[in-house]
Design a protein around this motif. Structure first.
Motif, short mmCIF file in Angstrom:
data_model
loop_
_atom_site.label_atom_id
_atom_site.label_comp_id
_atom_site.label_asym_id
_atom_site.label_seq_id
_atom_site.Cartn_x
_atom_site.Cartn_y
_atom_site.Cartn_z
N ALA A 278 10.52 35.66 52.50
CA ALA A 278 11.17 36.96 52.38
C ALA A 278 12.41 36.89 51.50
O ALA A 278 12.65 37.78 50.67
N LEU A 279 13.21 35.83 51.64
CA LEU A 279 14.43 35.70 50.84
C LEU A 279 14.08 35.50 49.37
O LEU A 279 14.64 36.16 48.49
N GLU B 210 12.73 40.00 43.19
CA GLU B 210 12.72 41.43 42.88
C GLU B 210 14.04 41.88 42.27
O GLU B 210 14.05 42.67 41.32
N ALA B 211 15.16 41.36 42.79
CA ALA B 211 16.46 41.71 42.22
C ALA B 211 16.59 41.17 40.81
O ALA B 211 17.14 41.83 39.92
N ASP C 241 13.90 42.46 57.92
CA ASP C 241 12.79 42.53 56.96
C ASP C 241 11.61 41.66 57.43
O ASP C 241 10.46 41.99 57.17
N LYS D 110 11.43 36.40 47.81
CA LYS D 110 10.87 37.64 47.29
C LYS D 110 12.00 38.62 46.94
O LYS D 110 11.98 39.25 45.89
N GLN D 111 12.98 38.72 47.83
CA GLN D 111 14.12 39.60 47.58
C GLN D 111 14.88 39.17 46.33
O GLN D 111 15.26 40.00 45.50
N VAL E 24 23.00 39.17 50.24
CA VAL E 24 22.02 39.20 51.32
C VAL E 24 22.74 38.98 52.65
O VAL E 24 23.47 38.00 52.80
N THR F 173 19.96 41.91 57.85
CA THR F 173 19.01 42.65 57.03
C THR F 173 17.78 41.79 56.73
O THR F 173 16.64 42.27 56.84
N LEU F 174 18.00 40.53 56.36
CA LEU F 174 16.88 39.64 56.09
C LEU F 174 16.01 39.48 57.33
O LEU F 174 14.79 39.56 57.26
#
Length: 100
Positions: free
Chosen positions: A26-27, A33-34, A52, A29-30, A44, A48-49
């Motif tokens: 997940a991290l 994407e950024a 998700d 991927k974030q 981050v 929030t992580l």
């Protein structure tokens, strides 16, 4: 319009412990994407992580694992903006430099 809350797992659907790999995926991927948007950094927050990846707050949450992954994924140039008491908690905030 689809309700985003319906896409998130409910407490009964979340495993008792999420794996380290769940948070790494997940991290990363974030961050990816950024990076695609041309950003030079992304902040981050652990809460929030974790949300998700799975329900937080909830009984049997995996916040310590989430925070460990956030620390382990840091590279030179990244910075910790906020450290919770004890080092691991939902307020942990890390600025990751981009591109990775």
């Amino acid at each position: 319009m689809k309700n985003d809350a319906s896409a998130r797992p409910q407490a009964s659907q979340t495993p008792a412990r999420l794996s380290k790999g769940d948070f790494v995926t997940a991290l990363r991927k974030q961050l990816q994407e950024a990076g695609k948007t041309g950003e030079t950094s992304v902040d981050v927050r652990a809460a929030t992580l974790h949300t998700d990846v799975g329900v937080y707050p909830a009984r049997g949450h995996s916040m310590p694992t989430c925070c460990t992954v956030m620390y382990e994924e840091m590279l030179p140039g990244d910075e910790i903006l906020l450290t919770p008491p004890g080092g691991k908690g939902p307020t942990l905030l890390v600025r990751y430099k981009l591109p990775r």
